[in-house]
Motif scaffolding. Structure first.
Motif, PDB file in Angstrom:
ATOM      1  N   ALA A   1       6.202   6.983 -28.078  1.00 46.65           N
ATOM      2  CA  ALA A   1       6.590   5.753 -28.769  1.00 46.65           C
ATOM      3  C   ALA A   1       5.417   4.786 -28.847  1.00 46.65           C
ATOM      4  CB  ALA A   1       7.773   5.098 -28.058  1.00 46.65           C
ATOM      5  N   GLY A   2       4.281   5.186 -28.242  1.00 48.47           N
ATOM      6  CA  GLY A   2       3.094   4.349 -28.268  1.00 48.47           C
ATOM      7  C   GLY A   2       3.017   3.339 -27.147  1.00 48.47           C
ATOM      8  N   ARG A   3       3.902   3.457 -26.137  1.00 48.38           N
ATOM      9  CA  ARG A   3       3.932   2.508 -25.028  1.00 48.38           C
ATOM     10  C   ARG A   3       2.997   2.953 -23.910  1.00 48.38           C
ATOM     11  NH1 ARG A   3      10.415   2.730 -24.605  1.00 48.38           N
ATOM     12  NH2 ARG A   3       9.766   4.902 -24.433  1.00 48.38           N
ATOM     13  N   ALA A   4       2.239   1.995 -23.382  1.00 46.27           N
ATOM     14  CA  ALA A   4       1.309   2.294 -22.294  1.00 46.27           C
ATOM     15  C   ALA A   4       2.056   2.799 -21.068  1.00 46.27           C
ATOM     16  CB  ALA A   4       0.510   1.043 -21.939  1.00 46.27           C
ATOM     17  N   VAL A   5       1.453   3.756 -20.385  1.00 45.21           N
ATOM     18  CA  VAL A   5       2.040   4.333 -19.172  1.00 45.21           C
ATOM     19  C   VAL A   5       1.119   4.048 -17.992  1.00 45.21           C
ATOM     20  CG1 VAL A   5       2.737   6.471 -18.030  1.00 45.21           C
ATOM     21  CG2 VAL A   5       3.225   6.135 -20.470  1.00 45.21           C
ATOM     22  N   GLN A   6       1.613   3.318 -17.025  1.00 42.65           N
ATOM     23  CA  GLN A   6       0.881   3.006 -15.803  1.00 42.65           C
ATOM     24  C   GLN A   6      -0.499   2.407 -16.088  1.00 42.65           C
ATOM     25  OE1 GLN A   6       0.955   5.756 -12.588  1.00 42.65           O
ATOM     26  NE2 GLN A   6       3.048   6.404 -12.957  1.00 42.65           N
ATOM     27  N   SER A   7      -0.555   1.513 -17.042  1.00 43.34           N
ATOM     28  CA  SER A   7      -1.817   0.855 -17.364  1.00 43.34           C
ATOM     29  C   SER A   7      -1.530  -0.465 -18.062  1.00 43.34           C
ATOM     30  CB  SER A   7      -2.669   1.742 -18.272  1.00 43.34           C
ATOM     31  OG  SER A   7      -3.821   1.044 -18.715  1.00 43.34           O
ATOM     32  N   ALA A   8      -2.349  -1.457 -17.766  1.00 40.35           N
ATOM     33  CA  ALA A   8      -2.265  -2.745 -18.465  1.00 40.35           C
ATOM     34  C   ALA A   8      -3.234  -2.776 -19.638  1.00 40.35           C
ATOM     35  CB  ALA A   8      -2.563  -3.890 -17.510  1.00 40.35           C
ATOM     36  N   CYS A   9      -3.976  -1.698 -19.861  1.00 40.45           N
ATOM     37  CA  CYS A   9      -4.891  -1.641 -20.993  1.00 40.45           C
ATOM     38  C   CYS A   9      -4.099  -1.566 -22.300  1.00 40.45           C
ATOM     39  CB  CYS A   9      -5.811  -0.432 -20.876  1.00 40.45           C
ATOM     40  SG  CYS A   9      -6.982  -0.522 -19.506  1.00 40.45           S
ATOM     41  N   ARG A  10      -4.774  -1.855 -23.377  1.00 32.46           N
ATOM     42  CA  ARG A  10      -4.148  -1.833 -24.697  1.00 32.46           C
ATOM     43  C   ARG A  10      -4.808  -0.752 -25.541  1.00 32.46           C
ATOM     44  NH1 ARG A  10      -5.327  -4.580 -29.485  1.00 32.46           N
ATOM     45  NH2 ARG A  10      -6.984  -5.720 -28.413  1.00 32.46           N
ATOM     46  N   SER A  11      -3.989   0.114 -26.106  1.00 34.91           N
ATOM     47  CA  SER A  11      -4.524   1.131 -27.012  1.00 34.91           C
ATOM     48  C   SER A  11      -4.656   0.545 -28.409  1.00 34.91           C
ATOM     49  CB  SER A  11      -3.598   2.356 -27.033  1.00 34.91           C
ATOM     50  OG  SER A  11      -2.312   2.005 -27.518  1.00 34.91           O
ATOM     51  N   SER A  12      -5.218   1.309 -29.306  1.00 34.02           N
ATOM     52  CA  SER A  12      -5.430   0.845 -30.669  1.00 34.02           C
ATOM     53  C   SER A  12      -4.137   0.379 -31.322  1.00 34.02           C
ATOM     54  CB  SER A  12      -6.032   1.980 -31.503  1.00 34.02           C
ATOM     55  OG  SER A  12      -6.003   1.672 -32.878  1.00 34.02           O
ATOM     56  N   ALA A  13      -4.270  -0.587 -32.232  1.00 33.01           N
ATOM     57  CA  ALA A  13      -3.115  -1.021 -33.014  1.00 33.01           C
ATOM     58  C   ALA A  13      -2.572   0.128 -33.856  1.00 33.01           C
ATOM     59  CB  ALA A  13      -3.513  -2.181 -33.916  1.00 33.01           C
ATOM     60  N   GLU A  14      -3.385   1.171 -34.064  1.00 32.09           N
ATOM     61  CA  GLU A  14      -2.981   2.311 -34.879  1.00 32.09           C
ATOM     62  C   GLU A  14      -2.421   3.465 -34.048  1.00 32.09           C
ATOM     63  OE1 GLU A  14      -6.271   3.347 -37.439  1.00 32.09           O
ATOM     64  OE2 GLU A  14      -6.762   1.249 -37.722  1.00 32.09           O
ATOM     65  N   THR A  15      -2.073   3.197 -32.807  1.00 32.35           N
ATOM     66  CA  THR A  15      -1.566   4.252 -31.921  1.00 32.35           C
ATOM     67  C   THR A  15      -0.388   5.002 -32.527  1.00 32.35           C
ATOM     68  OG1 THR A  15      -2.331   3.136 -29.920  1.00 32.35           O
ATOM     69  CG2 THR A  15      -0.516   4.695 -29.668  1.00 32.35           C
ATOM     70  N   ARG A  16       0.485   4.285 -33.212  1.00 28.12           N
ATOM     71  CA  ARG A  16       1.671   4.943 -33.774  1.00 28.12           C
ATOM     72  C   ARG A  16       1.288   5.966 -34.850  1.00 28.12           C
ATOM     73  NH1 ARG A  16       5.852   7.328 -32.645  1.00 28.12           N
ATOM     74  NH2 ARG A  16       7.774   6.922 -33.809  1.00 28.12           N
ATOM     75  N   LEU A  17       0.144   5.782 -35.507  1.00 32.12           N
ATOM     76  CA  LEU A  17      -0.296   6.782 -36.481  1.00 32.12           C
ATOM     77  C   LEU A  17      -0.664   8.087 -35.782  1.00 32.12           C
ATOM     78  CD1 LEU A  17      -2.478   4.575 -38.868  1.00 32.12           C
ATOM     79  CD2 LEU A  17      -0.061   5.214 -39.099  1.00 32.12           C
ATOM     80  N   HIS A  18      -1.084   8.001 -34.529  1.00 34.12           N
ATOM     81  CA  HIS A  18      -1.355   9.192 -33.727  1.00 34.12           C
ATOM     82  C   HIS A  18      -0.057   9.844 -33.275  1.00 34.12           C
ATOM     83  CE1 HIS A  18      -5.805   8.826 -32.826  1.00 34.12           C
ATOM     84  NE2 HIS A  18      -5.548   7.653 -33.389  1.00 34.12           N
ATOM     85  N   THR A  19       0.815   9.058 -32.652  1.00 34.51           N
ATOM     86  CA  THR A  19       2.012   9.649 -32.035  1.00 34.51           C
ATOM     87  C   THR A  19       2.932  10.272 -33.078  1.00 34.51           C
ATOM     88  OG1 THR A  19       3.174   7.499 -32.033  1.00 34.51           O
ATOM     89  CG2 THR A  19       1.906   8.080 -30.072  1.00 34.51           C
ATOM     90  N   ILE A  20       2.962   9.706 -34.289  1.00 37.67           N
ATOM     91  CA  ILE A  20       3.762  10.302 -35.362  1.00 37.67           C
ATOM     92  C   ILE A  20       3.328  11.741 -35.613  1.00 37.67           C
ATOM     93  CG2 ILE A  20       3.994  10.297 -37.881  1.00 37.67           C
ATOM     94  CD1 ILE A  20       5.975   8.443 -36.627  1.00 37.67           C
ATOM     95  N   LEU A  21       2.020  11.988 -35.589  1.00 35.94           N
ATOM     96  CA  LEU A  21       1.514  13.338 -35.850  1.00 35.94           C
ATOM     97  C   LEU A  21       1.917  14.312 -34.755  1.00 35.94           C
ATOM     98  CD1 LEU A  21      -1.979  12.305 -37.211  1.00 35.94           C
ATOM     99  CD2 LEU A  21      -0.158  13.413 -38.529  1.00 35.94           C
ATOM    100  N   TYR A  22       1.908  13.853 -33.504  1.00 34.23           N
ATOM    101  CA  TYR A  22       2.345  14.721 -32.407  1.00 34.23           C
ATOM    102  C   TYR A  22       3.838  15.010 -32.498  1.00 34.23           C
ATOM    103  CZ  TYR A  22      -2.205  13.835 -30.262  1.00 34.23           C
ATOM    104  OH  TYR A  22      -3.554  13.771 -30.016  1.00 34.23           O
ATOM    105  N   GLU A  23       4.597  14.082 -33.049  1.00 40.36           N
ATOM    106  CA  GLU A  23       6.033  14.305 -33.243  1.00 40.36           C
ATOM    107  C   GLU A  23       6.289  15.294 -34.376  1.00 40.36           C
ATOM    108  OE1 GLU A  23       7.833  10.547 -33.966  1.00 40.36           O
ATOM    109  OE2 GLU A  23       7.441   9.752 -31.957  1.00 40.36           O
ATOM    110  N   VAL A  24       5.590  15.102 -35.492  1.00 42.13           N
ATOM    111  CA  VAL A  24       5.813  15.954 -36.660  1.00 42.13           C
ATOM    112  C   VAL A  24       5.298  17.368 -36.422  1.00 42.13           C
ATOM    113  CG1 VAL A  24       5.197  16.291 -39.094  1.00 42.13           C
ATOM    114  CG2 VAL A  24       5.788  14.006 -38.261  1.00 42.13           C
ATOM    115  N   PHE A  25       4.152  17.488 -35.741  1.00 44.37           N
ATOM    116  CA  PHE A  25       3.513  18.783 -35.515  1.00 44.37           C
ATOM    117  C   PHE A  25       3.457  19.086 -34.013  1.00 44.37           C
ATOM    118  CE2 PHE A  25       1.269  17.044 -39.359  1.00 44.37           C
ATOM    119  CZ  PHE A  25       1.880  17.882 -40.288  1.00 44.37           C
TER     120      PHE A  25
END
Length: 225
Positions: free
Chosen positions: A83-107
């Motif tokens: 879902a693009g939510r950080a796991v055990q980290s206060a760091c911030r991933s790219s604003a485009e993280t959801r464009l990555h996770t969508i691909l892992y869901e589809v493929f």
């Protein structure tokens, strides 16, 4: 299975989740090495671009936002869920993280996703007619992509308009690739390339092949307007 240690010095460790530390370390190292290579090629200047690699069915490793891609270290790669939510980290991933996770869901077989900001991908995407994909045909190097066995084929690369509404763009890309699962990448107009593969090596091969093909298209436009 065990969880990675929270990032040192953070006060908000993010969601609690369990994933394999060894698989995270392998994914992070692949991302770091990819960053060095892509930066050296000039395809990921400064802090642009973002890269990810699958850890398991629910988690990916992804670059922390704002990090120089030619100088990545293990601390520059974090974990998010699909879902693009950080796991055990206060760091911030790219604003485009959801464009990555969508691909892992589809493929489900995708193991790595690379987003680059090369000059050629950026310029070519701006020259293409709005609403029309890039169609690559007759190039021997089309066979660098899985499932392409001959140059006598057409490789269709969709071009999506750039937007700050990443949620809407993620939905648009998901719908397109569910309908066209054989395609290995796409362009965002005036922005850059997204491509993916079963392994990081496959993904890097795709970036190299796309960059060659983009250069060929631009050179053809130059000599034959």
């Amino acid at each position: 299975m065990s969880a990675i240690e929270p990032v040192e010095g953070t006060h908000n460790p993010g969601r609690e989740a369990v994933f394999d530390v060894t698989r995270y370390a392998v994914a992070a190292e692949a991302i770091v090495e990819a960053g060095r290579f892509l930066y050296q090629q000039g395809w990921s200047p400064a802090t642009s671009s973002n890269y990810s690699a699958r850890i398991d069915g629910e988690h990916i490793a992804i670059t922390v936002s704002g990090r120089h891609k030619g100088q990545l270290g293990a601390g520059d790669v974090m974990v998010v869920d699909l879902a693009g939510r950080a796991v055990q980290s206060a760091c911030r991933s790219s604003a485009e993280t959801r464009l990555h996770t969508i691909l892992y869901e589809v493929f489900p077989d995708v193991g790595a996703v690379l987003h680059t900001h090369s000059v050629k991908a950026t310029v070519l995407s701006r020259l293409l007619t709005p609403g029309q994909p890039l169609e690559l045909e007759g190039y021997e190097l089309q066979k660098a992509f899985a499932g392409v066995e001959t140059h006598e084929s057409v490789l269709t690369v969709p071009v999506f308009d750039n937007t700050q509404d990443i949620g809407a763009l993620a939905q648009q890309t998901r719908d397109w690739f569910r309908a066209h699962p054989e395609q290995p990448g796409y362009l965002i107009r005036g922005h850059g390339l997204y491509t993916w593969g079963k392994t990081m090596a496959d993904c890097l091969r795709h970036v190299e092949a796309f960059e060659f093909l983009f250069e060929c298209e631009l050179e053809t436009m130059r000599v034959r307007p």
